[in-house]
Design a protein around this motif. Sequence first.
Motif, PDB file in Angstrom:
ATOM      1  N   ARG A  94      14.057  19.457 -74.640  1.00 21.95           N
ATOM      2  CA  ARG A  94      13.593  20.800 -74.990  1.00 21.95           C
ATOM      3  C   ARG A  94      12.630  21.347 -73.922  1.00 21.95           C
ATOM      4  NH1 ARG A  94      14.404  25.638 -76.249  1.00 21.95           N
ATOM      5  NH2 ARG A  94      12.876  26.660 -77.574  1.00 21.95           N
ATOM      6  N   SER A  95      11.783  20.489 -73.366  1.00 27.77           N
ATOM      7  CA  SER A  95      10.845  20.910 -72.317  1.00 27.77           C
ATOM      8  C   SER A  95      11.598  21.420 -71.096  1.00 27.77           C
ATOM      9  CB  SER A  95       9.936  19.753 -71.907  1.00 27.77           C
ATOM     10  OG  SER A  95       9.139  19.340 -72.985  1.00 27.77           O
ATOM     11  N   ARG A  96      12.665  20.721 -70.725  1.00 28.94           N
ATOM     12  CA  ARG A  96      13.468  21.152 -69.565  1.00 28.94           C
ATOM     13  C   ARG A  96      14.112  22.514 -69.821  1.00 28.94           C
ATOM     14  NH1 ARG A  96      14.064  15.626 -69.430  1.00 28.94           N
ATOM     15  NH2 ARG A  96      15.909  15.603 -70.759  1.00 28.94           N
ATOM     16  N   GLU A  97      14.564  22.745 -71.048  1.00 25.50           N
ATOM     17  CA  GLU A  97      15.149  24.057 -71.391  1.00 25.50           C
ATOM     18  C   GLU A  97      14.111  25.174 -71.203  1.00 25.50           C
ATOM     19  OE1 GLU A  97      16.478  23.849 -75.426  1.00 25.50           O
ATOM     20  OE2 GLU A  97      18.048  22.368 -74.996  1.00 25.50           O
ATOM     21  N   LEU A  98      12.896  24.931 -71.683  1.00 21.27           N
ATOM     22  CA  LEU A  98      11.846  25.958 -71.586  1.00 21.27           C
ATOM     23  C   LEU A  98      11.422  26.189 -70.144  1.00 21.27           C
ATOM     24  CD1 LEU A  98       9.706  24.887 -74.671  1.00 21.27           C
ATOM     25  CD2 LEU A  98      11.109  26.958 -74.470  1.00 21.27           C
TER      26      LEU A  98
END
Length: 199
Positions: A94-98
């Motif tokens: 999820r961090s990479r998506e953001l």
Amino acid sequence: MLKVGLTGGIGAGKSEVSRLLVECGAVLIDADRIAREVVAPGTPGLAAVVDAFGQEVLAPDGGLDRPKLGSIVFADREKLAVLNSVVHPLVGERSRELETAAAEDAVVVHDVPLLTENGLAPLYDVVIVVDARPETQLDRLVRLRGMTEEDARARMAAQATREKRREIADIVIDNDVPLGELRDRVREVWAELVRRART
């Protein structure tokens, strides 16, 4: 894009520093907030936690009973490792998506409580450590968060030492100071981050 890892021991005041950095213009990716999202009711993450720890970690409303889970994992390093093996990959994804969604010239601050413990420093262009004396941390946890002294000490002991955190720091922010001084220091750090982002 400048990728910044922000960390600090529990009760050191990392959340306040991240809030001040956002005021300055940072894009914040908060690992704790994401960790709550990935184990929200109905998610595969929550199902995996229940598989690992049993129905007893569920609250009556079907959500995760965080105090109950905390009392289990912070007293047992092996159980903490099991929890981390479930939650950390989901948080990373999820961090990479953001991060991908942020502007090209952004200063992206990843607020990562266990950055030191998980050897994540190489993932960032700059690592900032928010530092406070252990007695300050303990006081904040008991007085402001309502923890028992025993629980607070157990959580502090489950994290990396102050020395280990400082070893990986490119920038240290001392948070044994009044809020006004902290705000001034964060502004100095922000100016440095902006300078690095432009080079």
